[in-house]
Scaffold this motif. Structure first.
Motif, PDB file in Angstrom:
ATOM      1  N   UNK A 102      16.720   6.630 -45.043  1.00  0.00           N
ATOM      2  CA  UNK A 102      15.680   7.053 -44.397  1.00  0.00           C
ATOM      3  C   UNK A 102      14.363   7.507 -44.124  1.00  0.00           C
ATOM      4  N   UNK A 103      12.903   7.090 -43.254  1.00  0.00           N
ATOM      5  CA  UNK A 103      12.097   7.532 -43.963  1.00  0.00           C
ATOM      6  C   UNK A 103      11.669   8.834 -43.919  1.00  0.00           C
ATOM      7  N   UNK A 104      12.679  10.001 -43.321  1.00  0.00           N
ATOM      8  CA  UNK A 104      11.964  10.838 -43.319  1.00  0.00           C
ATOM      9  C   UNK A 104      13.819  11.782 -43.936  1.00  0.00           C
ATOM     10  N   UNK A 105      13.676  13.060 -44.125  1.00  0.00           N
ATOM     11  CA  UNK A 105      14.834  14.050 -44.161  1.00  0.00           C
ATOM     12  C   UNK A 105      15.313  14.768 -43.223  1.00  0.00           C
ATOM     13  N   UNK A 106      16.093  15.465 -43.049  1.00  0.00           N
ATOM     14  CA  UNK A 106      17.292  16.387 -41.391  1.00  0.00           C
ATOM     15  C   UNK A 106      17.450  17.622 -42.256  1.00  0.00           C
ATOM     16  N   UNK A 135      13.638   4.086 -35.257  1.00  0.00           N
ATOM     17  CA  UNK A 135      14.075   3.962 -37.061  1.00  0.00           C
ATOM     18  C   UNK A 135      16.092   3.548 -36.351  1.00  0.00           C
ATOM     19  N   UNK A 136      16.658   4.039 -35.646  1.00  0.00           N
ATOM     20  CA  UNK A 136      17.807   4.220 -34.303  1.00  0.00           C
ATOM     21  C   UNK A 136      17.988   1.800 -34.175  1.00  0.00           C
ATOM     22  N   UNK A 137      16.666   2.412 -33.784  1.00  0.00           N
ATOM     23  CA  UNK A 137      16.917   0.544 -33.406  1.00  0.00           C
ATOM     24  C   UNK A 137      17.224  -1.013 -34.347  1.00  0.00           C
ATOM     25  N   UNK A 138      16.695  -0.321 -35.465  1.00  0.00           N
ATOM     26  CA  UNK A 138      15.759  -0.444 -36.543  1.00  0.00           C
ATOM     27  C   UNK A 138      17.654  -0.709 -37.753  1.00  0.00           C
ATOM     28  N   UNK A 139      18.489   0.571 -36.833  1.00  0.00           N
ATOM     29  CA  UNK A 139      19.632   0.725 -37.785  1.00  0.00           C
ATOM     30  C   UNK A 139      20.715  -0.175 -36.809  1.00  0.00           C
ATOM     31  N   UNK A 140      21.097  -0.200 -35.484  1.00  0.00           N
ATOM     32  CA  UNK A 140      21.338  -1.020 -35.223  1.00  0.00           C
ATOM     33  C   UNK A 140      21.486  -2.453 -35.252  1.00  0.00           C
ATOM     34  N   UNK A 157      20.270  -3.630 -37.571  1.00  0.00           N
ATOM     35  CA  UNK A 157      21.155  -3.639 -39.093  1.00  0.00           C
ATOM     36  C   UNK A 157      22.254  -3.998 -39.285  1.00  0.00           C
ATOM     37  N   UNK A 158      23.565  -2.786 -38.567  1.00  0.00           N
ATOM     38  CA  UNK A 158      24.494  -2.784 -38.317  1.00  0.00           C
ATOM     39  C   UNK A 158      25.264  -4.137 -37.972  1.00  0.00           C
ATOM     40  N   UNK A 159      24.082  -4.721 -36.730  1.00  0.00           N
ATOM     41  CA  UNK A 159      25.077  -5.912 -35.901  1.00  0.00           C
ATOM     42  C   UNK A 159      24.142  -7.408 -37.012  1.00  0.00           C
ATOM     43  N   UNK A 160      23.801  -7.827 -37.688  1.00  0.00           N
ATOM     44  CA  UNK A 160      23.395  -8.431 -38.728  1.00  0.00           C
ATOM     45  C   UNK A 160      24.501  -8.993 -39.597  1.00  0.00           C
ATOM     46  N   UNK A 161      24.308  -6.601 -40.214  1.00  0.00           N
ATOM     47  CA  UNK A 161      25.691  -7.106 -41.564  1.00  0.00           C
ATOM     48  C   UNK A 161      27.606  -7.345 -40.492  1.00  0.00           C
ATOM     49  N   UNK A 162      27.391  -6.877 -39.659  1.00  0.00           N
ATOM     50  CA  UNK A 162      29.066  -7.862 -38.851  1.00  0.00           C
ATOM     51  C   UNK A 162      28.913  -9.486 -38.472  1.00  0.00           C
ATOM     52  N   UNK A 163      28.419  -9.272 -38.150  1.00  0.00           N
ATOM     53  CA  UNK A 163      27.698 -11.613 -37.898  1.00  0.00           C
ATOM     54  C   UNK A 163      27.749 -11.598 -39.216  1.00  0.00           C
ATOM     55  N   UNK A 164      27.463 -11.576 -41.000  1.00  0.00           N
ATOM     56  CA  UNK A 164      26.946 -11.634 -41.778  1.00  0.00           C
ATOM     57  C   UNK A 164      28.721 -12.263 -42.203  1.00  0.00           C
TER      58      UNK A 164
END
Length: 136
Positions: free
Chosen positions: A29-33, A122-127, A129-136
């Motif tokens: 993630x581009x930042x630390x929480x 960031x949340x959109x990018x993560x979603x 990535x998860x979607x693309x990982x699920x269809x791969x």
């Protein structure tokens, strides 16, 4: 309200231990929480930001803090200190144990650095990535 403020030397020691894996966190993630459930005057957050700065990171752009304190005066102290130091933070006055919040403020740099949009992006990018990982 049994208040015990952590000595700053101890806060700095704990922060130096916590900042050991910042590089790994920033790869995900581009930042630390950082969440401080009993912020007091914000000393622990300040020590963590100082440790990040000493490690070559910019807390104003690479750290997002959420704090809570049950004492309105302590929450105000946190808000003032983090605002003056340029640390992006969401400061709650509330009870961490009961998850109740009576007041929320965001420091100026939270708005200046446009954190709401950064988080949504960031949340959109993560979603995606998860979607693309699920269809791969």
């Amino acid at each position: 309200m049994g208040q015990f403020f952590t000595p700053y030397s101890l806060s700095r020691l704990m922060a130096s231990v916590l900042t050991g894996d910042i590089e790994q966190q920033l790869k995900r993630c581009p930042w630390v929480t950082l969440d401080e459930p009993t912020s007091g005057a914000g000393g622990m957050v300040i020590a963590f930001a100082e440790a990040m700065l000493n490690a070559g990171y910019n807390p104003s752009t690479q750290l997002l803090v959420t704090t809570t304190d049950i004492d309105p005066v302590a929450a105000d102290m946190t808000f003032i200190q983090l605002s003056l130091l340029g640390i992006p933070a969401i400061v709650h006055t509330g009870n961490t144990l009961t998850l109740t919040v009576s007041r929320t403020r965001c420091t100026p740099v939270y708005w200046i650095e446009n954190w709401p949009d950064r988080i949504r992006s960031h949340e959109r990018i993560q979603a995606m990535r998860q979607f693309l990982a699920g269809i791969a």
